[in-house]
Design a protein around this motif. Structure first.
Motif, mmCIF file in Angstrom:
data_model
loop_
_atom_site.group_PDB
_atom_site.id
_atom_site.type_symbol
_atom_site.label_atom_id
_atom_site.label_comp_id
_atom_site.label_asym_id
_atom_site.label_seq_id
_atom_site.Cartn_x
_atom_site.Cartn_y
_atom_site.Cartn_z
ATOM 1 N N ALA A 12 0.840 -1.193 0.000
ATOM 2 C CA ALA A 12 0.000 0.000 0.000
ATOM 3 C C ALA A 12 0.880 1.248 0.000
ATOM 4 C CB ALA A 12 -0.914 0.000 1.218
ATOM 5 N N GLY A 13 0.470 2.222 -0.812
ATOM 6 C CA GLY A 13 1.247 3.437 -0.975
ATOM 7 C C GLY A 13 2.242 3.385 -2.109
ATOM 8 N N GLY A 14 2.454 2.213 -2.658
ATOM 9 C CA GLY A 14 3.407 2.053 -3.734
ATOM 10 C C GLY A 14 2.816 2.377 -5.095
ATOM 11 N N SER A 15 3.616 2.118 -6.129
ATOM 12 C CA SER A 15 3.236 2.441 -7.501
ATOM 13 C C SER A 15 3.490 1.262 -8.427
ATOM 14 C CB SER A 15 4.039 3.639 -8.006
ATOM 15 O OG SER A 15 3.787 4.793 -7.242
ATOM 16 N N LEU A 16 2.717 1.221 -9.495
ATOM 17 C CA LEU A 16 2.919 0.275 -10.588
ATOM 18 C C LEU A 16 2.555 0.970 -11.878
ATOM 19 C CD1 LEU A 16 1.356 -3.154 -9.475
ATOM 20 C CD2 LEU A 16 3.772 -2.703 -9.945
ATOM 21 N N ARG A 17 3.169 0.539 -12.952
ATOM 22 C CA ARG A 17 2.763 1.012 -14.274
ATOM 23 C C ARG A 17 2.393 -0.184 -15.127
ATOM 24 N NH1 ARG A 17 5.753 4.323 -19.174
ATOM 25 N NH2 ARG A 17 6.783 2.308 -19.493
ATOM 26 N N LEU A 18 1.154 -0.198 -15.573
ATOM 27 C CA LEU A 18 0.682 -1.232 -16.482
ATOM 28 C C LEU A 18 0.844 -0.769 -17.915
ATOM 29 C CD1 LEU A 18 -2.651 -2.282 -14.731
ATOM 30 C CD2 LEU A 18 -0.306 -3.036 -14.252
ATOM 31 N N THR A 36 0.876 1.474 -27.773
ATOM 32 C CA THR A 36 0.802 1.069 -26.371
ATOM 33 C C THR A 36 0.066 2.113 -25.558
ATOM 34 O OG1 THR A 36 2.896 -0.142 -26.566
ATOM 35 C CG2 THR A 36 2.154 0.399 -24.353
ATOM 36 N N VAL A 37 -0.756 1.629 -24.643
ATOM 37 C CA VAL A 37 -1.412 2.493 -23.666
ATOM 38 C C VAL A 37 -0.903 2.088 -22.279
ATOM 39 C CG1 VAL A 37 -3.447 1.005 -23.465
ATOM 40 C CG2 VAL A 37 -3.618 3.428 -22.874
ATOM 41 N N TYR A 38 -0.796 3.075 -21.406
ATOM 42 C CA TYR A 38 -0.229 2.855 -20.080
ATOM 43 C C TYR A 38 -1.239 3.272 -19.004
ATOM 44 C CZ TYR A 38 4.015 2.948 -22.909
ATOM 45 O OH TYR A 38 4.955 2.718 -23.877
ATOM 46 N N LEU A 39 -1.073 2.653 -17.855
ATOM 47 C CA LEU A 39 -1.817 3.077 -16.669
ATOM 48 C C LEU A 39 -0.814 3.207 -15.530
ATOM 49 C CD1 LEU A 39 -4.581 3.713 -15.368
ATOM 50 C CD2 LEU A 39 -4.684 1.301 -14.678
ATOM 51 N N GLN A 40 -0.494 4.440 -15.189
ATOM 52 C CA GLN A 40 0.391 4.708 -14.060
ATOM 53 C C GLN A 40 -0.457 4.780 -12.798
ATOM 54 O OE1 GLN A 40 3.879 5.080 -13.881
ATOM 55 N NE2 GLN A 40 3.476 5.048 -11.676
ATOM 56 N N MET A 41 -0.163 3.917 -11.841
ATOM 57 C CA MET A 41 -0.945 3.841 -10.615
ATOM 58 C C MET A 41 -0.065 4.206 -9.424
ATOM 59 S SD MET A 41 -3.086 0.337 -11.347
ATOM 60 C CE MET A 41 -1.630 -0.703 -11.243
ATOM 61 N N ASN A 42 -0.410 5.272 -8.758
ATOM 62 C CA ASN A 42 0.322 5.745 -7.591
ATOM 63 C C ASN A 42 -0.571 5.664 -6.353
ATOM 64 O OD1 ASN A 42 2.494 6.415 -9.298
ATOM 65 N ND2 ASN A 42 1.679 8.483 -9.627
ATOM 66 N N SER A 43 0.060 5.749 -5.192
ATOM 67 C CA SER A 43 -0.665 5.721 -3.915
ATOM 68 C C SER A 43 -1.656 4.558 -3.873
ATOM 69 C CB SER A 43 -1.394 7.051 -3.700
ATOM 70 O OG SER A 43 -0.496 8.131 -3.714
ATOM 71 N N GLN A 66 -2.858 -9.192 -13.203
ATOM 72 C CA GLN A 66 -3.235 -9.142 -11.789
ATOM 73 C C GLN A 66 -2.429 -8.071 -11.062
ATOM 74 O OE1 GLN A 66 -5.552 -11.137 -9.867
ATOM 75 N NE2 GLN A 66 -5.077 -9.557 -8.336
ATOM 76 N N VAL A 67 -3.137 -7.258 -10.294
ATOM 77 C CA VAL A 67 -2.507 -6.290 -9.398
ATOM 78 C C VAL A 67 -2.974 -6.608 -7.987
ATOM 79 C CG1 VAL A 67 -2.404 -3.866 -8.699
ATOM 80 C CG2 VAL A 67 -2.316 -4.486 -11.135
ATOM 81 N N THR A 68 -2.022 -6.812 -7.098
ATOM 82 C CA THR A 68 -2.333 -7.108 -5.698
ATOM 83 C C THR A 68 -1.634 -6.090 -4.817
ATOM 84 O OG1 THR A 68 -2.537 -9.465 -6.192
ATOM 85 C CG2 THR A 68 -2.284 -8.840 -3.877
ATOM 86 N N VAL A 69 -2.407 -5.427 -3.973
ATOM 87 C CA VAL A 69 -1.867 -4.404 -3.082
ATOM 88 C C VAL A 69 -2.016 -4.912 -1.654
ATOM 89 C CG1 VAL A 69 -1.929 -2.001 -2.378
ATOM 90 C CG2 VAL A 69 -2.587 -2.644 -4.719
#
Length: 123
Positions: A14-20, A78-85, A118-121
């Motif tokens: 939790a609080g981290g980031s990922l880029r899909l 390509t399309v991206y999804l930057q996920m923060n927090s 899959q994204v697991t937080v």
């Protein structure tokens, strides 16, 4: 007909980031508006965000506004999804989707889908 392949999912605290990423093939990428959806266990697939054909317009679901950013590189198809927090409630399988015609939040407007990542937080 476009084919879509997502990548970049994983386990994050939790609080981290990922880029899909979602790589498209088999069509002219700029002909498609692109979207991200997600599906948590036992829940309906829900809209996350969308980006227009040229990338000039974006819309987001309320739960992710200010934390997630969609972008696209038409030269790389390509399309991206930057996920923060990231939060535990963001845990889901994330899907990208494409539509030649619509730039909306409705699942039924997107005929082309990837297989999901899959994204697991963790809390």
């Amino acid at each position: 007909q476009v084919q879509l392949v997502e990548s970049g999912g994983g386990l994050v605290q939790a609080g981290g980031s990922l880029r899909l990423s979602c790589a498209a093939s088999g069509g002219t990428f700029s002909d498609y508006a692109m979207a991200w959806f997600r599906q948590a266990p036992g829940k309906e697939r829900e809209f996350v965000g969308t980006i227009s054909w040229g990338g000039g317009s974006r819309n987001y679901a309320e739960p992710v506004k200010g934390r997630f950013t969609i972008s696209r590189d038409n030269a790389k198809s390509t399309v991206y999804l930057q996920m923060n927090s990231l939060r535990p409630e963001d845990t889901a399988v994330y899907y990208c989707a494409a539509s030649r015609t619509y730039f909306t939040s409705r699942r039924q407007d997107y005929p082309y889908w990837g297989q999901g990542t899959q994204v697991t937080v963790s809390s």
